[in-house]
Scaffold this motif. Structure first.
Motif, PDB file in Angstrom:
ATOM      1  N   SER A  36      -9.900  -2.526  13.204  1.00 35.01           N
ATOM      2  CA  SER A  36     -10.963  -1.539  13.308  1.00 35.01           C
ATOM      3  C   SER A  36     -11.491  -1.173  11.918  1.00 35.01           C
ATOM      4  O   SER A  36     -10.797  -1.349  10.907  1.00 35.01           O
ATOM      5  CB  SER A  36     -10.437  -0.273  13.982  1.00 35.01           C
ATOM      6  N   PRO A  37     -12.713  -0.635  11.828  1.00 35.12           N
ATOM      7  CA  PRO A  37     -13.239  -0.173  10.526  1.00 35.12           C
ATOM      8  C   PRO A  37     -12.336   0.852   9.863  1.00 35.12           C
ATOM      9  O   PRO A  37     -12.183   0.848   8.637  1.00 35.12           O
ATOM     10  CB  PRO A  37     -14.599   0.423  10.901  1.00 35.12           C
ATOM     11  N   HIS A  38     -11.718   1.713  10.647  1.00 38.57           N
ATOM     12  CA  HIS A  38     -10.817   2.729  10.082  1.00 38.57           C
ATOM     13  C   HIS A  38      -9.628   2.058   9.394  1.00 38.57           C
ATOM     14  O   HIS A  38      -9.248   2.432   8.273  1.00 38.57           O
ATOM     15  CB  HIS A  38     -10.331   3.652  11.201  1.00 38.57           C
ATOM     16  N   THR A  39      -9.029   1.060  10.048  1.00 40.32           N
ATOM     17  CA  THR A  39      -7.890   0.363   9.465  1.00 40.32           C
ATOM     18  C   THR A  39      -8.297  -0.394   8.206  1.00 40.32           C
ATOM     19  O   THR A  39      -7.568  -0.395   7.204  1.00 40.32           O
ATOM     20  CB  THR A  39      -7.297  -0.619  10.489  1.00 40.32           C
ATOM     21  N   ILE A  40      -9.452  -1.021   8.243  1.00 33.79           N
ATOM     22  CA  ILE A  40      -9.918  -1.786   7.082  1.00 33.79           C
ATOM     23  C   ILE A  40     -10.159  -0.864   5.890  1.00 33.79           C
ATOM     24  O   ILE A  40      -9.828  -1.200   4.746  1.00 33.79           O
ATOM     25  CB  ILE A  40     -11.185  -2.579   7.447  1.00 33.79           C
ATOM     26  N   LYS A  41     -10.697   0.327   6.136  1.00 31.94           N
ATOM     27  CA  LYS A  41     -10.898   1.286   5.039  1.00 31.94           C
ATOM     28  C   LYS A  41      -9.568   1.707   4.434  1.00 31.94           C
ATOM     29  O   LYS A  41      -9.452   1.889   3.211  1.00 31.94           O
ATOM     30  CB  LYS A  41     -11.662   2.501   5.554  1.00 31.94           C
ATOM     31  N   ALA A  42      -8.548   1.875   5.270  1.00 32.25           N
ATOM     32  CA  ALA A  42      -7.226   2.240   4.762  1.00 32.25           C
ATOM     33  C   ALA A  42      -6.664   1.123   3.879  1.00 32.25           C
ATOM     34  O   ALA A  42      -6.117   1.381   2.801  1.00 32.25           O
ATOM     35  CB  ALA A  42      -6.280   2.526   5.924  1.00 32.25           C
ATOM     36  N   TYR A  43      -6.793  -0.129   4.328  1.00 32.29           N
ATOM     37  CA  TYR A  43      -6.373  -1.270   3.503  1.00 32.29           C
ATOM     38  C   TYR A  43      -7.146  -1.289   2.190  1.00 32.29           C
ATOM     39  O   TYR A  43      -6.585  -1.543   1.118  1.00 32.29           O
ATOM     40  CB  TYR A  43      -6.602  -2.578   4.256  1.00 32.29           C
ATOM     41  N   GLN A  44      -8.437  -1.036   2.270  1.00 34.46           N
ATOM     42  CA  GLN A  44      -9.277  -1.075   1.076  1.00 34.46           C
ATOM     43  C   GLN A  44      -8.822  -0.034   0.053  1.00 34.46           C
ATOM     44  O   GLN A  44      -8.720  -0.319  -1.149  1.00 34.46           O
ATOM     45  CB  GLN A  44     -10.737  -0.841   1.462  1.00 34.46           C
ATOM     46  N   ARG A  45      -8.508   1.168   0.521  1.00 32.58           N
ATOM     47  CA  ARG A  45      -8.040   2.223  -0.388  1.00 32.58           C
ATOM     48  C   ARG A  45      -6.716   1.835  -1.048  1.00 32.58           C
ATOM     49  O   ARG A  45      -6.534   2.006  -2.260  1.00 32.58           O
ATOM     50  CB  ARG A  45      -7.870   3.541   0.376  1.00 32.58           C
ATOM     51  N   ASP A  46      -5.786   1.310  -0.243  1.00 27.11           N
ATOM     52  CA  ASP A  46      -4.475   0.963  -0.805  1.00 27.11           C
ATOM     53  C   ASP A  46      -4.563  -0.198  -1.782  1.00 27.11           C
ATOM     54  O   ASP A  46      -3.881  -0.203  -2.817  1.00 27.11           O
ATOM     55  CB  ASP A  46      -3.508   0.611   0.333  1.00 27.11           C
ATOM     56  N   GLN A  76       5.947  10.295  -7.974  1.00 29.90           N
ATOM     57  CA  GLN A  76       4.707  11.065  -8.062  1.00 29.90           C
ATOM     58  C   GLN A  76       4.493  11.957  -6.843  1.00 29.90           C
ATOM     59  O   GLN A  76       3.505  12.685  -6.771  1.00 29.90           O
ATOM     60  CB  GLN A  76       3.514  10.115  -8.217  1.00 29.90           C
ATOM     61  N   GLY A  77       5.412  11.887  -5.882  1.00 29.43           N
ATOM     62  CA  GLY A  77       5.343  12.782  -4.735  1.00 29.43           C
ATOM     63  C   GLY A  77       4.579  12.251  -3.546  1.00 29.43           C
ATOM     64  O   GLY A  77       4.259  13.019  -2.623  1.00 29.43           O
ATOM     65  N   HIS A  78       4.288  10.957  -3.507  1.00 29.83           N
ATOM     66  CA  HIS A  78       3.600  10.396  -2.345  1.00 29.83           C
ATOM     67  C   HIS A  78       4.510  10.447  -1.126  1.00 29.83           C
ATOM     68  O   HIS A  78       5.715  10.234  -1.222  1.00 29.83           O
ATOM     69  CB  HIS A  78       3.172   8.952  -2.623  1.00 29.83           C
ATOM     70  N   HIS A  79       3.920  10.728   0.023  1.00 30.52           N
ATOM     71  CA  HIS A  79       4.686  10.810   1.262  1.00 30.52           C
ATOM     72  C   HIS A  79       5.266   9.432   1.604  1.00 30.52           C
ATOM     73  O   HIS A  79       4.617   8.405   1.354  1.00 30.52           O
ATOM     74  CB  HIS A  79       3.774  11.285   2.400  1.00 30.52           C
ATOM     75  N   PRO A  80       6.476   9.403   2.178  1.00 33.42           N
ATOM     76  CA  PRO A  80       7.058   8.098   2.551  1.00 33.42           C
ATOM     77  C   PRO A  80       6.129   7.245   3.401  1.00 33.42           C
ATOM     78  O   PRO A  80       6.070   6.019   3.209  1.00 33.42           O
ATOM     79  CB  PRO A  80       8.320   8.502   3.320  1.00 33.42           C
ATOM     80  N   ARG A  81       5.387   7.845   4.327  1.00 34.53           N
ATOM     81  CA  ARG A  81       4.492   7.035   5.161  1.00 34.53           C
ATOM     82  C   ARG A  81       3.365   6.422   4.329  1.00 34.53           C
ATOM     83  O   ARG A  81       2.922   5.311   4.616  1.00 34.53           O
ATOM     84  CB  ARG A  81       3.898   7.890   6.285  1.00 34.53           C
ATOM     85  N   SER A  82       2.899   7.155   3.323  1.00 34.93           N
ATOM     86  CA  SER A  82       1.848   6.616   2.455  1.00 34.93           C
ATOM     87  C   SER A  82       2.364   5.412   1.669  1.00 34.93           C
ATOM     88  O   SER A  82       1.649   4.420   1.494  1.00 34.93           O
ATOM     89  CB  SER A  82       1.352   7.693   1.484  1.00 34.93           C
ATOM     90  N   ILE A  83       3.612   5.513   1.201  1.00 36.26           N
ATOM     91  CA  ILE A  83       4.194   4.396   0.453  1.00 36.26           C
ATOM     92  C   ILE A  83       4.409   3.203   1.377  1.00 36.26           C
ATOM     93  O   ILE A  83       4.140   2.051   1.005  1.00 36.26           O
ATOM     94  CB  ILE A  83       5.519   4.834  -0.209  1.00 36.26           C
ATOM     95  N   GLN A  84       4.875   3.453   2.600  1.00 34.15           N
ATOM     96  CA  GLN A  84       5.056   2.375   3.564  1.00 34.15           C
ATOM     97  C   GLN A  84       3.737   1.677   3.860  1.00 34.15           C
ATOM     98  O   GLN A  84       3.668   0.451   3.941  1.00 34.15           O
ATOM     99  CB  GLN A  84       5.667   2.930   4.853  1.00 34.15           C
ATOM    100  N   ARG A  85       2.675   2.482   4.028  1.00 37.78           N
ATOM    101  CA  ARG A  85       1.360   1.902   4.316  1.00 37.78           C
ATOM    102  C   ARG A  85       0.863   1.088   3.124  1.00 37.78           C
ATOM    103  O   ARG A  85       0.300  -0.003   3.291  1.00 37.78           O
ATOM    104  CB  ARG A  85       0.365   3.014   4.649  1.00 37.78           C
TER     105      ARG A  85
END
Length: 316
Positions: A36-46, A76-85
């Motif tokens: 989905s576009p939402h998922t692709i944007k998340a990949y793009q940010r990471d 740096q305090g990133h949430h575990p889910r953010s690091i996993q993503r």
């Protein structure tokens, strides 16, 4: 006036190559894997974040570098889910690079981020669910018919919100009691539809033509005759919960969760629920195994060939 020294040609070329590699991977996710576009944007940010953390050639990255980056994000305090993503995006991207012979190996392969507890929606018990599904008597009849069909189908078949709004008329086979849905990763599955949901859908389809534009194939439409959007469904489901007097906010995923929880409590068949929910792996489904010990003991005693039939204290 110059704002500063220009980067050396080698660095500029590396930046262009980085951008081209990421763009090719994102196109692959969109066109081949159907994300989905939402998922692709998340990949793009990471991946943009990865590019900021590593400015050199991709093939210089080693597993130790990726572990260091993951540790840096944690400090740096990133949430575990953010690091996993972030690591998931990196793994997918590097696998694409390896496949196209731009890297010799995937430096993020096998690397997992810190574990994070998964928050579950607050449970709806069976009585609360029946309360939420009580037909509205004070609404416009067409609106009431559509909303009732959406609510019944969400609970009956455990659909995701996007699966519900993406349904076309050709996806319904009410005589067979089945609905065909297109889930994550464009995986198609057929899901049973219960009797109450079938009745509600037939009632809605009788009056759907009063709203639907002639060329609209969507099962659920708005008053304007077009396919209903996700936000509109969320609002209507929340309104149904308020009207029913629930002490929790009702939303589509809570009904999906109730579907899975109630089915697991009565059947204990996690594999079947995995298929019905459209989960790619069993680990995702296992978040629903939050039953109390008494129920688990009953299932164990009934099913395991070496279970003790008497759990009273002192008996061995």
């Amino acid at each position: 006036m110059s704002s500063g020294p220009n980067p050396p040609p080698e660095a500029a070329a590396e930046t262009t190559a980085h951008d081209a590699d990421i763009a090719a991977f994102l196109a692959h996710l969109r066109d081949v894997r159907g994300h989905s576009p939402h998922t692709i944007k998340a990949y793009q940010r990471d991946l943009a974040h990865l590019r900021r953390l590593h400015s050199g050639p991709w093939d210089q990255l080693k597993a130790a570098d990726m572990r260091r980056i993951a540790g840096q994000l944690a400090r740096q305090g990133h949430h575990p889910r953010s690091i996993q993503r972030f690591l998931s995006a990196a793994r997918g991207f590097f696998a694409h690079q390896v496949e196209h012979r731009r890297m010799p190996a995937n430096p993020a392969a096998g690397l997992r981020g810190p574990r994070a507890g998964r928050a579950l929606p607050r449970d709806l018990d069976v009585d609360q669910t029946q309360q939420a599904l009580t037909p509205a008597e004070d609404l416009d009849p067409i609106l009431a018919a559509r909303d009732q069909a959406m609510l019944e189908l969400l609970y009956s078949s455990g659909l995701r919100l996007s699966e519900l709004t993406g349904l076309d008329l050709t996806d319904l086979d009410l005589d067979a009691g089945l609905v065909r849905v297109l889930g994550k990763g464009r995986r198609e599955r057929s899901v049973p539809v219960g009797r109450m949901a079938r009745d509600a859908l037939r009632n809605w389809l009788k009056c759907r033509g009063d709203w639907a534009a002639p060329d609209t194939h969507a099962v659920f439409v708005s008053r304007r005759g077009q396919r209903i959007g996700n936000r509109a469904v969320q609002r209507r489901v929340a309104e149904a919960g308020r009207r029913a007097g629930l002490d929790v906010r009702l939303h589509p995923h809570r009904l999906r969760h109730a579907f899975a929880s109630h089915l697991l409590e009565s059947s204990g068949d996690l594999r079947a629920i995995q298929e019905l929910l459209g989960h790619a792996n069993l680990e995702t489904t296992q978040i629903y195994t939050h039953l109390d010990y008494q129920h688990l003991a009953q299932v164990y005693d009934a099913a395991h060939p070496r279970a003790r039939r008497d759990r009273s204290p002192g008996k061995r």
